[in-house]
Design a protein around this motif. Sequence first.
Motif, short mmCIF file in Angstrom:
data_model
loop_
_atom_site.label_atom_id
_atom_site.label_comp_id
_atom_site.label_asym_id
_atom_site.label_seq_id
_atom_site.Cartn_x
_atom_site.Cartn_y
_atom_site.Cartn_z
N GLN A 481 0.81 -1.21 0.00
CA GLN A 481 0.00 0.00 0.00
C GLN A 481 0.85 1.27 0.00
O GLN A 481 0.34 2.37 -0.21
N LEU A 482 2.16 1.12 0.26
CA LEU A 482 3.04 2.28 0.26
C LEU A 482 3.55 2.65 -1.12
O LEU A 482 4.23 3.67 -1.29
N ALA A 483 3.22 1.80 -2.10
CA ALA A 483 3.72 2.07 -3.46
C ALA A 483 3.16 3.38 -3.98
O ALA A 483 1.98 3.70 -3.81
N GLU A 484 4.02 4.15 -4.61
CA GLU A 484 3.61 5.42 -5.20
C GLU A 484 2.86 5.17 -6.51
O GLU A 484 3.05 4.15 -7.17
N PRO A 485 1.97 6.11 -6.90
CA PRO A 485 1.29 5.96 -8.20
C PRO A 485 2.31 5.85 -9.32
O PRO A 485 3.37 6.45 -9.28
N ARG A 486 1.96 5.02 -10.31
CA ARG A 486 2.90 4.83 -11.41
C ARG A 486 3.14 6.15 -12.14
O ARG A 486 2.30 7.05 -12.11
N ARG A 487 4.26 6.21 -12.78
CA ARG A 487 4.70 7.44 -13.42
C ARG A 487 3.64 7.94 -14.41
O ARG A 487 3.08 7.20 -15.20
N VAL A 491 -2.93 11.98 -9.79
CA VAL A 491 -3.52 12.00 -8.46
C VAL A 491 -3.11 10.75 -7.69
O VAL A 491 -2.78 9.71 -8.27
N ARG A 492 -3.16 10.89 -6.40
CA ARG A 492 -2.96 9.79 -5.45
C ARG A 492 -4.27 9.61 -4.70
O ARG A 492 -4.87 10.60 -4.26
N THR A 493 -4.76 8.38 -4.52
CA THR A 493 -6.07 8.15 -3.92
C THR A 493 -5.98 7.24 -2.72
O THR A 493 -5.02 6.48 -2.55
N TRP A 494 -7.00 7.33 -1.88
CA TRP A 494 -7.16 6.42 -0.73
C TRP A 494 -8.63 6.04 -0.62
O TRP A 494 -9.52 6.89 -0.76
N LEU A 495 -8.89 4.76 -0.37
CA LEU A 495 -10.24 4.24 -0.19
C LEU A 495 -10.33 3.52 1.14
O LEU A 495 -9.46 2.72 1.50
N GLY A 496 -11.39 3.80 1.89
CA GLY A 496 -11.62 3.14 3.16
C GLY A 496 -13.08 2.78 3.33
O GLY A 496 -13.96 3.40 2.73
#
Length: 733
Positions: A481-487, A491-496
């Motif tokens: 889950q720590l992986a950065e968005p691919r190049r 945007v960077r997202t989080w779902l809970g």
Amino acid sequence: MVTLRQMTRRWIAVGAAFGLALALTSGGAAWQQRQEPATEPSAAEPAAAETQATDQRPDAEVPGIAVEPAADGQPLIFRSGVNYIRVDAYVTDEDGTPVFDLTQDDFEVYEDGVKQDVDSFQVIRIDPLEVQASGVQTGVGVTRSDQELAASQPDVRVFVIFLDDYHVREGNGIRARRMLVDFLENELIPTDLVAVMYPLTPLDSVVLTRDHEAIIRAVSQFEGVKYEYEARNTYEARYVFYPTEVVERVRNDVSLSALRGLMIRLGGLREGRKSVLLVSEGYSNYVPPQLRSQNAEMPVDPGINPARFDPFAGDNSFEESFAFFRSAEILSDLRYIFRTANRFNTSIYTVDPRGLAVFEFDVSEPTVSFNTDRRQLRVTQDTLRILAEETGGRAIVNQNDLRPGLERMLTDANGYYLLGYNSGAAPTDGEFHEIEVRVSNPSLRVRARPGYWAITERDVQRAERTVVNEPPRAVDVALDQLAEPRRGRLVRTWLGTSRSDGNGKTQVTFVWEPTDGRGRRDEASTVLLTAMGDGGAYFRGRIPEEGAGERNWATFEVEPGELQLGLAIEGSGGEVLDRDRIEMDVPDYTNPEVVLSTPLFVRARNELEYRSLVDDWTVPPAVSRSFRRTERMLVRFQAYAPGGAVPEVEARLVNRAGETIVPLDVLQPGAAGADSQPASGGRGDATGSQAGPNAFQVPVALPFLPPGEYLIELTATFGDGETTHLAAFRLEA
């Protein structure tokens, strides 16, 4: 008559109930070295075994050092096991002269009042004069294995000098270093392993050495900066403009966290006795009103603080109560220090460089009344006494001549008895168990550590492993889950997910934030989100909505099962810059079992922001799991059990191998009658709390952790049901 120890434990109980969990970061200064994540050595020793001692010393036997075997002349047997306890005992006669002619039969050891069978006995005696005359001196490597090999011998004295410059005044620092240098030049012997540490010294820079000249040079540079707030490095510059009370708490946390980290590191080097010489004027979270400034690096402004010229501003019931609870807080913090010291068999010898002190504040500081001054002096001295007494050391307090106390530290290290026994109770409760050592001759006096902290069931399981296991699969999944968005992603997202209110559905929270420069000129302004499932379209809308400002999150309800999320990332003109698609399995929180919601991380960039967020459950979660040591962190989640009950919840900080580093406090803000209660389980009922009865939060202190990747293990139990969740985060310098 109430003893100091009894008073200490009463105050600690008060501190546990009223103390604030303040741990403002002690993040890395620019000059600090990067460290690998430090794993706290397990309290459990290797699986039970007996091995005949062999000569593993790297050098020939040193004259003047005697390690005496058992009285029957048989080879010495070293024993270890998950319930094996070792105790250093110091025996003196009525005149204070050490006694070394006792046998194993002369000793009795009691654990929680129950007599134990002593099955390991050893006498350590070092004659400094003979060692000096021999001239034997061997170098020590800087690698961890070199350090462990050199320190592993029980006939080697190990000392670390902790120079707490944050809690020593400049003038007292000059006096202390003069006495310490004189002591080191005349009292160390060639085989002594010594290190020097400051509050901001990285743990991997604490290296034991026999180069005593280098130690003397390091001590000669010691300068105290108590109540002086001019920033000396980039880290201090980040908080020096905070109010004086906040800065003092930061300094307390930095010093105590570093001291605790030192105990852990020493425990990994050797099981035998270690001594820490703590040079400090003591600790207090209370700052008299005359010294309070809105900006610590600026003088107190009487226009803002009228108490500046009122010596009696602290002589009232409010300030006295305030000071009492602040003292309770610091004593609660000290508990973690001597708990760790006892766990890793380390004694703390405290040195108060104030000497025979009459006043805490001098003429260079604002005038405070005699009552306030005396109260503050007593509290700071008590903290030094407590640290020494609870760890089996000695407090060199109220003494103008430090040499007698320092010589007592050497005397303790020169000769003692090593006793070992297998605990009859074999506790695995993680609690403190008292130890009492007695001798057959009632005229002799015995001094030993007061007890130990038992291991836990998890420690036992880990110690009994015959094969080193690979990290659990759950750890790898959490770290993914720590992986950065691919190049190229904008945007960077989080779902809970969490339970909705009584309708059988699941609440989904979606949060986004723009990534840092990805090679495109256009920046994301809004995200058009579409959520589809078997029940049709659950949500469609722009985030943020028009007129919603920077509210980059949304919540909506869905049926449990598969969910597809379509994202259209739009620019400021409404043009579509990128698209993405996310698929997820939505859990069913109505199942009759224990279950946890998705843990979310809350970021506070400083202490003031943390205070505003700690009780605000409307704040959105942090999307990125990367934190700096200058930030505060909260982990929030809900825990559910069958029938609307609230399960018991525990939290641990673990490393990449899935091994526990330290237990974490779990707070239950929605518990009836309090805003932040320890999580204890029970039935959930409506309390009107913003958080709700099923809500929990875990404050995580980042200061003593080196940069690296960590996981927080959350475990909820109710009856026979249990569930565990791992949440990963990355700590940067």
